[in-house]
Write a protein that holds these residues in place. Structure first.
Motif, PDB file in Angstrom:
ATOM      1  N   ALA A   1       4.669  -1.652  -4.142  1.00 40.35           N
ATOM      2  CA  ALA A   1       5.422  -0.517  -4.677  1.00 40.35           C
ATOM      3  C   ALA A   1       4.919  -0.074  -6.048  1.00 40.35           C
ATOM      4  N   SER A   2       4.338  -0.977  -6.819  1.00 40.95           N
ATOM      5  CA  SER A   2       4.041  -0.638  -8.209  1.00 40.95           C
ATOM      6  C   SER A   2       2.563  -0.469  -8.535  1.00 40.95           C
ATOM      7  N   LEU A   3       1.682  -1.142  -7.829  1.00 42.89           N
ATOM      8  CA  LEU A   3       0.266  -1.068  -8.184  1.00 42.89           C
ATOM      9  C   LEU A   3      -0.432   0.058  -7.430  1.00 42.89           C
ATOM     10  N   PRO A   4      -1.405   0.695  -8.075  1.00 40.59           N
ATOM     11  CA  PRO A   4      -2.144   1.763  -7.391  1.00 40.59           C
ATOM     12  C   PRO A   4      -2.902   1.248  -6.159  1.00 40.59           C
ATOM     13  N   TRP A   5      -3.361   0.020  -6.215  1.00 43.45           N
ATOM     14  CA  TRP A   5      -4.062  -0.573  -5.084  1.00 43.45           C
ATOM     15  C   TRP A   5      -3.115  -1.467  -4.272  1.00 43.45           C
ATOM     16  N   GLY A   6      -1.835  -1.187  -4.362  1.00 41.65           N
ATOM     17  CA  GLY A   6      -0.816  -2.015  -3.730  1.00 41.65           C
ATOM     18  C   GLY A   6      -0.931  -2.126  -2.228  1.00 41.65           C
ATOM     19  N   ASP A   7      -1.514  -1.121  -1.565  1.00 43.29           N
ATOM     20  CA  ASP A   7      -1.660  -1.193  -0.112  1.00 43.29           C
ATOM     21  C   ASP A   7      -2.608  -2.308   0.308  1.00 43.29           C
ATOM     22  N   ASP A   8      -3.496  -2.714  -0.593  1.00 44.30           N
ATOM     23  CA  ASP A   8      -4.457  -3.763  -0.279  1.00 44.30           C
ATOM     24  C   ASP A   8      -3.922  -5.163  -0.553  1.00 44.30           C
ATOM     25  N   VAL A   9      -2.761  -5.272  -1.165  1.00 39.53           N
ATOM     26  CA  VAL A   9      -2.201  -6.576  -1.527  1.00 39.53           C
ATOM     27  C   VAL A   9      -1.471  -7.159  -0.328  1.00 39.53           C
ATOM     28  N   ASN A  10      -1.767  -8.421  -0.039  1.00 35.19           N
ATOM     29  CA  ASN A  10      -1.022  -9.132   0.994  1.00 35.19           C
ATOM     30  C   ASN A  10      -0.751 -10.556   0.525  1.00 35.19           C
ATOM     31  N   VAL A  11      -0.070 -11.322   1.357  1.00 36.61           N
ATOM     32  CA  VAL A  11       0.362 -12.659   0.975  1.00 36.61           C
ATOM     33  C   VAL A  11      -0.826 -13.583   0.723  1.00 36.61           C
TER      34      VAL A  11
ATOM     35  N   LEU B   1      12.300 -16.783 -11.701  1.00 34.69           N
ATOM     36  CA  LEU B   1      13.625 -17.181 -11.229  1.00 34.69           C
ATOM     37  C   LEU B   1      14.647 -16.067 -11.471  1.00 34.69           C
ATOM     38  N   GLN B   2      14.573 -15.428 -12.619  1.00 27.87           N
ATOM     39  CA  GLN B   2      15.486 -14.321 -12.882  1.00 27.87           C
ATOM     40  C   GLN B   2      15.245 -13.166 -11.917  1.00 27.87           C
ATOM     41  N   CYS B   3      13.990 -12.942 -11.564  1.00 27.84           N
ATOM     42  CA  CYS B   3      13.680 -11.909 -10.565  1.00 27.84           C
ATOM     43  C   CYS B   3      14.207 -12.310  -9.188  1.00 27.84           C
ATOM     44  N   MET B   4      14.086 -13.585  -8.846  1.00 28.68           N
ATOM     45  CA  MET B   4      14.614 -14.042  -7.558  1.00 28.68           C
ATOM     46  C   MET B   4      16.135 -13.864  -7.508  1.00 28.68           C
ATOM     47  N   ILE B   5      16.805 -14.088  -8.612  1.00 29.89           N
ATOM     48  CA  ILE B   5      18.246 -13.867  -8.665  1.00 29.89           C
ATOM     49  C   ILE B   5      18.538 -12.375  -8.494  1.00 29.89           C
ATOM     50  N   LYS B   6      17.750 -11.548  -9.158  1.00 27.11           N
ATOM     51  CA  LYS B   6      17.933 -10.096  -9.077  1.00 27.11           C
ATOM     52  C   LYS B   6      17.672  -9.588  -7.660  1.00 27.11           C
ATOM     53  N   TRP B   7      16.700 -10.187  -6.958  1.00 33.47           N
ATOM     54  CA  TRP B   7      16.360  -9.786  -5.593  1.00 33.47           C
ATOM     55  C   TRP B   7      17.244 -10.468  -4.540  1.00 33.47           C
TER      56      TRP B   7
ATOM     57  N   GLU C   1       9.230 -16.849   0.759  1.00 29.58           N
ATOM     58  CA  GLU C   1      10.077 -15.725   0.359  1.00 29.58           C
ATOM     59  C   GLU C   1       9.663 -15.174  -0.997  1.00 29.58           C
ATOM     60  N   LEU C   2       9.309 -16.049  -1.919  1.00 28.47           N
ATOM     61  CA  LEU C   2       8.836 -15.612  -3.227  1.00 28.47           C
ATOM     62  C   LEU C   2       7.551 -14.807  -3.091  1.00 28.47           C
ATOM     63  N   LEU C   3       6.615 -15.291  -2.296  1.00 30.68           N
ATOM     64  CA  LEU C   3       5.365 -14.564  -2.087  1.00 30.68           C
ATOM     65  C   LEU C   3       5.621 -13.193  -1.469  1.00 30.68           C
ATOM     66  N   LYS C   4       6.503 -13.143  -0.483  1.00 31.82           N
ATOM     67  CA  LYS C   4       6.811 -11.875   0.179  1.00 31.82           C
ATOM     68  C   LYS C   4       7.425 -10.880  -0.795  1.00 31.82           C
ATOM     69  N   CYS C   5       8.328 -11.343  -1.637  1.00 31.41           N
ATOM     70  CA  CYS C   5       8.941 -10.448  -2.633  1.00 31.41           C
ATOM     71  C   CYS C   5       7.906  -9.933  -3.628  1.00 31.41           C
TER      72      CYS C   5
ATOM     73  N   GLN D   1      -0.652 -11.870 -12.047  1.00 31.95           N
ATOM     74  CA  GLN D   1      -0.545 -11.682 -13.501  1.00 31.95           C
ATOM     75  C   GLN D   1      -0.214 -10.226 -13.838  1.00 31.95           C
ATOM     76  N   ILE D   2      -0.855  -9.305 -13.149  1.00 32.85           N
ATOM     77  CA  ILE D   2      -0.618  -7.883 -13.401  1.00 32.85           C
ATOM     78  C   ILE D   2       0.783  -7.492 -12.959  1.00 32.85           C
ATOM     79  N   VAL D   3       1.211  -8.004 -11.800  1.00 37.43           N
ATOM     80  CA  VAL D   3       2.543  -7.693 -11.290  1.00 37.43           C
ATOM     81  C   VAL D   3       3.617  -8.220 -12.242  1.00 37.43           C
ATOM     82  N   ILE D   4       3.443  -9.432 -12.739  1.00 40.67           N
ATOM     83  CA  ILE D   4       4.429 -10.010 -13.661  1.00 40.67           C
ATOM     84  C   ILE D   4       4.470  -9.204 -14.960  1.00 40.67           C
ATOM     85  N   GLN D   5       3.310  -8.831 -15.485  1.00 36.68           N
ATOM     86  CA  GLN D   5       3.284  -8.018 -16.710  1.00 36.68           C
ATOM     87  C   GLN D   5       3.957  -6.673 -16.490  1.00 36.68           C
ATOM     88  N   TYR D   6       3.722  -6.085 -15.331  1.00 37.72           N
ATOM     89  CA  TYR D   6       4.343  -4.803 -15.010  1.00 37.72           C
ATOM     90  C   TYR D   6       5.864  -4.939 -14.920  1.00 37.72           C
ATOM     91  N   MET D   7       6.332  -5.997 -14.286  1.00 40.21           N
ATOM     92  CA  MET D   7       7.780  -6.197 -14.147  1.00 40.21           C
ATOM     93  C   MET D   7       8.415  -6.506 -15.496  1.00 40.21           C
TER      94      MET D   7
END
Length: 146
Positions: A119-129, A53-59, A108-112, A137-143
């Motif tokens: 933008a952040s993961l090395p295999w990020g090009d392979d990530v989709n909705v 939720l805090q990330c959604m506010i930030k975005w 919208e949450l999934l898209k964000c 889990q990895i994205v949340i830990q990274y953020m």
């Protein structure tokens, strides 16, 4: 118009706390379930939900929009992430919000999250909705670290 009337009458309206709303709705939902969730899992889910939720506010996903559908979308997302069964339709009925709006906030949450993963993961090009749940889990830990 409303803000001008409030200013003219010198009324002090309380600020709306979307994080507090999430915490209250989640605790009411957990206490109303027949098969209770463990306290550790519940605390983990609350922490994840508040962070999202805090990330959604930030975005700026919640700016100018009704807060309850965003809270419900985060709640459904966190439950799916932790393999807890939840029905968006039932919860939307209990909270008196439109299911279609909740589904839009969920998308919208999934898209964000996909944008952050790309933008952040090395295999990020392979990530989709469709399979963001695998990497969430990895994205949340990274953020959280960032």
């Amino acid at each position: 118009m409303v803000s001008r009337v409030v200013d003219h009458l010198d009324i002090k309206l309380p600020d709306f706390d979307i994080v507090g709303l999430f915490d209250r709705v989640f605790k009411e939902w957990v206490s109303g379930r027949n098969n209770n969730i463990g306290k550790d899992l519940s605390a983990k889910m609350v922490k994840q939900g508040i962070f999202l939720l805090q990330c959604m506010i930030k975005w700026y996903v919640t700016t100018g929009r009704r807060p309850v559908p965003a809270v419900l979308a985060v709640m459904v997302f966190v439950c799916e992430l932790n393999d807890v069964e939840i029905s968006m339709d039932d919860l939307a009925g209990q909270l008196n919000v439109a299911v279609a709006t909740c589904k839009l906030r969920y998308k919208e949450l999934l898209k964000c999250l996909v944008d952050v993963a790309r933008a952040s993961l090395p295999w990020g090009d392979d990530v989709n909705v469709k399979h963001i749940m695998i990497n969430t889990q990895i994205v949340i830990q990274y953020m959280e670290v960032k």
